[in-house]
Design a protein around this motif. Structure first.
Motif, PDB file in Angstrom:
ATOM      1  N   VAL A  31       0.858  -1.211  -0.088  1.00  0.00           N
ATOM      2  CA  VAL A  31       0.123  -0.125  -0.136  1.00  0.00           C
ATOM      3  C   VAL A  31       1.107   1.151   0.032  1.00  0.00           C
ATOM      4  O   VAL A  31       0.398   2.241  -0.495  1.00  0.00           O
ATOM      5  N   GLU A  32       2.017   1.329   0.568  1.00  0.00           N
ATOM      6  CA  GLU A  32       2.848   2.391   0.439  1.00  0.00           C
ATOM      7  C   GLU A  32       3.262   2.753  -0.936  1.00  0.00           C
ATOM      8  O   GLU A  32       3.032   3.988  -1.249  1.00  0.00           O
ATOM      9  N   PRO A  33       3.637   1.800  -1.673  1.00  0.00           N
ATOM     10  CA  PRO A  33       4.007   2.296  -3.121  1.00  0.00           C
ATOM     11  C   PRO A  33       2.752   2.604  -3.768  1.00  0.00           C
ATOM     12  O   PRO A  33       2.772   3.736  -4.649  1.00  0.00           O
ATOM     13  N   TYR A  37       2.425   6.016  -5.836  1.00  0.00           N
ATOM     14  CA  TYR A  37       2.423   6.019  -7.204  1.00  0.00           C
ATOM     15  C   TYR A  37       0.929   7.060  -7.670  1.00  0.00           C
ATOM     16  O   TYR A  37       0.652   7.401  -8.781  1.00  0.00           O
ATOM     17  N   GLY A  38       0.412   7.427  -6.464  1.00  0.00           N
ATOM     18  CA  GLY A  38      -0.818   8.296  -6.699  1.00  0.00           C
ATOM     19  C   GLY A  38      -2.092   7.385  -7.055  1.00  0.00           C
ATOM     20  O   GLY A  38      -3.165   8.041  -7.644  1.00  0.00           O
ATOM     21  N   VAL A  39      -2.352   6.212  -6.605  1.00  0.00           N
ATOM     22  CA  VAL A  39      -3.344   5.271  -6.891  1.00  0.00           C
ATOM     23  C   VAL A  39      -4.269   5.645  -5.924  1.00  0.00           C
ATOM     24  O   VAL A  39      -4.043   5.348  -4.441  1.00  0.00           O
ATOM     25  N   ALA A  43      -9.584   2.829  -5.066  1.00  0.00           N
ATOM     26  CA  ALA A  43      -9.285   1.769  -5.987  1.00  0.00           C
ATOM     27  C   ALA A  43      -8.846   0.529  -5.333  1.00  0.00           C
ATOM     28  O   ALA A  43      -8.682  -0.450  -6.131  1.00  0.00           O
ATOM     29  N   TRP A  44      -8.203   0.654  -4.230  1.00  0.00           N
ATOM     30  CA  TRP A  44      -7.324  -0.500  -3.808  1.00  0.00           C
ATOM     31  C   TRP A  44      -8.168  -1.720  -3.539  1.00  0.00           C
ATOM     32  O   TRP A  44      -7.526  -2.816  -4.045  1.00  0.00           O
ATOM     33  N   PRO A  45      -9.323  -1.783  -2.951  1.00  0.00           N
ATOM     34  CA  PRO A  45     -10.058  -3.093  -3.004  1.00  0.00           C
ATOM     35  C   PRO A  45     -10.465  -3.542  -4.276  1.00  0.00           C
ATOM     36  O   PRO A  45     -10.431  -4.707  -4.517  1.00  0.00           O
ATOM     37  N   ALA A  89       5.028   7.052 -12.446  1.00  0.00           N
ATOM     38  CA  ALA A  89       5.189   7.740 -11.126  1.00  0.00           C
ATOM     39  C   ALA A  89       6.937   7.928 -11.125  1.00  0.00           C
ATOM     40  O   ALA A  89       7.072   8.440 -10.103  1.00  0.00           O
ATOM     41  N   ARG A  90       7.406   7.608 -11.960  1.00  0.00           N
ATOM     42  CA  ARG A  90       8.989   7.684 -12.074  1.00  0.00           C
ATOM     43  C   ARG A  90       9.564   7.051 -11.128  1.00  0.00           C
ATOM     44  O   ARG A  90      10.498   7.342 -10.712  1.00  0.00           O
ATOM     45  N   SER A  91       9.029   5.776 -10.705  1.00  0.00           N
ATOM     46  CA  SER A  91       9.698   4.967  -9.510  1.00  0.00           C
ATOM     47  C   SER A  91      10.199   3.952 -10.076  1.00  0.00           C
ATOM     48  O   SER A  91       9.756   2.683  -9.911  1.00  0.00           O
ATOM     49  N   TYR A  92      11.272   4.315 -10.907  1.00  0.00           N
ATOM     50  CA  TYR A  92      12.124   3.252 -11.971  1.00  0.00           C
ATOM     51  C   TYR A  92      12.564   1.722 -11.107  1.00  0.00           C
ATOM     52  O   TYR A  92      12.364   0.799 -11.641  1.00  0.00           O
TER      53      TYR A  92
END
Length: 115
Positions: A31-33, A37-39, A43-45, A89-92
């Motif tokens: 959940v932290e990532p 990422y801005g999700v 939307a998580w469930p 999210a540029r989280s390469y």
């Protein structure tokens, strides 16, 4: 269906199912990532449900192969979307993580479709 196809499919379904449960229980490493990422949290469930249904579909595909192929295609789309989300999210440094799910899903789907 070959033994390899069954083993790969079951292991892949367990792996994707684990990912779904991780979302449902709010595992920090998941959940932290997602937040980074801005999700949206709302939307998580839905994301967890999509993974859980995909995992169940892969297992159902052992009995009804077209269902497994359909579930596999859905999961390929899902995890491709995850890769795109991470890239946007540029989280390469996180790109390998959705690929760790995408790769076995592609293999399981190909093996199921070849049966």
């Amino acid at each position: 269906m070959s033994t390899a196809a069954v083993v790969v499919t079951v292991l892949t379904a367990l792996w994707v199912g684990f990912s779904a449960v991780s979302v449902f229980v709010g595992a920090t490493w998941v959940v932290e990532p997602l937040a980074e990422y801005g999700v949206p949290r709302a939307a998580w469930p839905w994301l967890g449900t999509a993974k859980a249904l995909g995992a169940a579909g892969l297992l159902a595909g052992l009995v009804v192969p077209p269902l497994g192929v359909a579930a596999g295609i859905g999961l390929v789309v899902y995890f491709t979307g995850a890769v795109v989300t991470v890239l946007r999210a540029r989280s390469y440094r996180h790109v390998p993580f959705p690929l760790l799910y995408l790769t076995p899903v592609v293999v399981a789907t190909a093996l199921t479709g070849a049966a």
